[in-house]
Design a protein around this motif. Structure first.
Motif, PDB file in Angstrom:
ATOM      1  N   GLU A 193      97.646  -8.664  17.643  1.00 19.90           N
ATOM      2  CA  GLU A 193      96.214  -8.499  17.772  1.00 19.90           C
ATOM      3  C   GLU A 193      95.761  -8.806  19.191  1.00 19.90           C
ATOM      4  OE1 GLU A 193      94.857  -9.603  13.199  1.00 19.90           O
ATOM      5  OE2 GLU A 193      94.154 -10.809  14.887  1.00 19.90           O
ATOM      6  N   ARG A 194      94.597  -8.273  19.533  1.00 20.86           N
ATOM      7  CA  ARG A 194      94.031  -8.561  20.841  1.00 20.86           C
ATOM      8  C   ARG A 194      93.703 -10.059  20.930  1.00 20.86           C
ATOM      9  NH1 ARG A 194      90.231  -4.109  23.557  1.00 20.86           N
ATOM     10  NH2 ARG A 194      92.119  -2.994  22.923  1.00 20.86           N
ATOM     11  N   GLU A 195      94.057 -10.657  22.046  1.00 20.62           N
ATOM     12  CA  GLU A 195      93.957 -12.106  22.224  1.00 20.62           C
ATOM     13  C   GLU A 195      93.054 -12.433  23.398  1.00 20.62           C
ATOM     14  OE1 GLU A 195      97.036 -15.819  23.264  1.00 20.62           O
ATOM     15  OE2 GLU A 195      97.625 -13.730  23.588  1.00 20.62           O
ATOM     16  N   PHE A 196      92.174 -13.392  23.195  1.00 24.25           N
ATOM     17  CA  PHE A 196      91.304 -13.858  24.268  1.00 24.25           C
ATOM     18  C   PHE A 196      92.120 -14.613  25.306  1.00 24.25           C
ATOM     19  CE2 PHE A 196      87.798 -15.592  26.446  1.00 24.25           C
ATOM     20  CZ  PHE A 196      87.997 -16.959  26.596  1.00 24.25           C
ATOM     21  N   VAL A 197      91.803 -14.369  26.588  1.00 18.88           N
ATOM     22  CA  VAL A 197      92.550 -14.984  27.687  1.00 18.88           C
ATOM     23  C   VAL A 197      91.660 -15.855  28.571  1.00 18.88           C
ATOM     24  CG1 VAL A 197      93.876 -14.507  29.780  1.00 18.88           C
ATOM     25  CG2 VAL A 197      94.271 -13.149  27.728  1.00 18.88           C
ATOM     26  N   ALA A 198      90.465 -15.366  28.874  1.00 23.74           N
ATOM     27  CA  ALA A 198      89.598 -16.128  29.775  1.00 23.74           C
ATOM     28  C   ALA A 198      88.199 -15.542  29.740  1.00 23.74           C
ATOM     29  CB  ALA A 198      90.128 -16.103  31.207  1.00 23.74           C
ATOM     30  N   ALA A 199      87.217 -16.370  30.042  1.00 25.56           N
ATOM     31  CA  ALA A 199      85.840 -15.898  30.145  1.00 25.56           C
ATOM     32  C   ALA A 199      85.122 -16.659  31.239  1.00 25.56           C
ATOM     33  CB  ALA A 199      85.106 -16.069  28.818  1.00 25.56           C
ATOM     34  N   ILE A 200      84.126 -15.992  31.813  1.00 26.06           N
ATOM     35  CA  ILE A 200      83.312 -16.615  32.855  1.00 26.06           C
ATOM     36  C   ILE A 200      81.860 -16.246  32.613  1.00 26.06           C
ATOM     37  CG2 ILE A 200      83.644 -14.681  34.463  1.00 26.06           C
ATOM     38  CD1 ILE A 200      83.743 -16.851  36.724  1.00 26.06           C
ATOM     39  N   SER A 201      80.998 -17.199  32.825  1.00 27.03           N
ATOM     40  CA  SER A 201      79.583 -16.970  32.581  1.00 27.03           C
ATOM     41  C   SER A 201      78.987 -16.048  33.641  1.00 27.03           C
ATOM     42  CB  SER A 201      78.835 -18.304  32.578  1.00 27.03           C
ATOM     43  OG  SER A 201      78.948 -18.936  33.840  1.00 27.03           O
ATOM     44  N   TRP A 202      77.787 -15.559  33.361  1.00 19.77           N
ATOM     45  CA  TRP A 202      77.165 -14.609  34.256  1.00 19.77           C
ATOM     46  C   TRP A 202      76.904 -15.203  35.635  1.00 19.77           C
ATOM     47  CZ3 TRP A 202      71.833 -15.131  35.700  1.00 19.77           C
ATOM     48  CH2 TRP A 202      71.166 -16.195  35.070  1.00 19.77           C
ATOM     49  N   THR A 203      76.708 -16.506  35.695  1.00 15.40           N
ATOM     50  CA  THR A 203      76.480 -17.158  36.994  1.00 15.40           C
ATOM     51  C   THR A 203      77.782 -17.545  37.677  1.00 15.40           C
ATOM     52  OG1 THR A 203      76.416 -19.343  35.985  1.00 15.40           O
ATOM     53  CG2 THR A 203      74.310 -18.158  36.168  1.00 15.40           C
ATOM     54  N   GLY A 204      78.854 -17.563  36.913  1.00 17.95           N
ATOM     55  CA  GLY A 204      80.123 -18.037  37.445  1.00 17.95           C
ATOM     56  C   GLY A 204      80.306 -19.536  37.349  1.00 17.95           C
TER      57      GLY A 204
END
Length: 126
Positions: free
Chosen positions: A44-55
């Motif tokens: 399955e597709r796996e989450f790796v990383a996320a960043i907010s809109w402001t960084g």
């Protein structure tokens, strides 16, 4: 028309590094949370990383924490994924994705993301 175009994938030996880029167009990039996901064959597709809109906020699963770093340049409409100490189990197609900033960046389900790129292959040899 929203476009997310990934680049930077390739073949690397275990322990090596790669830097993925995702160039966005057709959306107000600076207002979107951005994420990276991966999908290996048969998984399955796996989450790796996320960043907010402001960084200002980032989020990682334990599987990549300390090895991967997500960043963004809102002047270039681009999000990056620096991957260090790569392992064979990191082999997958990597996708970038964009979602609205209504909820915290820690809300990491794939269904939260509205726009997706076509993906770039990362292969880590042992």
């Amino acid at each position: 028309q929203v476009q997310l175009v990934e680049s930077g994938g390739g073949l690397v030996q275990a322990g090596g590094s790669l830097r993925l880029s995702c160039a966005a167009s057709g959306l107000t990039f600076r207002t979107y949370h951005m994420g990276w996901f991966r999908q290996a064959p048969g998984k399955e597709r796996e989450f790796v990383a996320a960043i907010s809109w402001t960084g200002s906020s980032t989020y990682y699963p334990d599987s990549v924490k300390g090895r991967f770093t997500i960043s963004r340049d809102n002047t270039k409409n681009t999000v990056y994924l620096q991957m260090n100490s790569l392992k064979p189990e990191d082999t997958a197609v990597y996708y970038c994705a964009a979602r609205a900033n209504w909820s915290p960046v820690t809300v990491s389900g794939a269904r939260e993301y509205r726009y997706w790129g076509q993906g770039t292959q990362v292969t880590v040899s042992s």
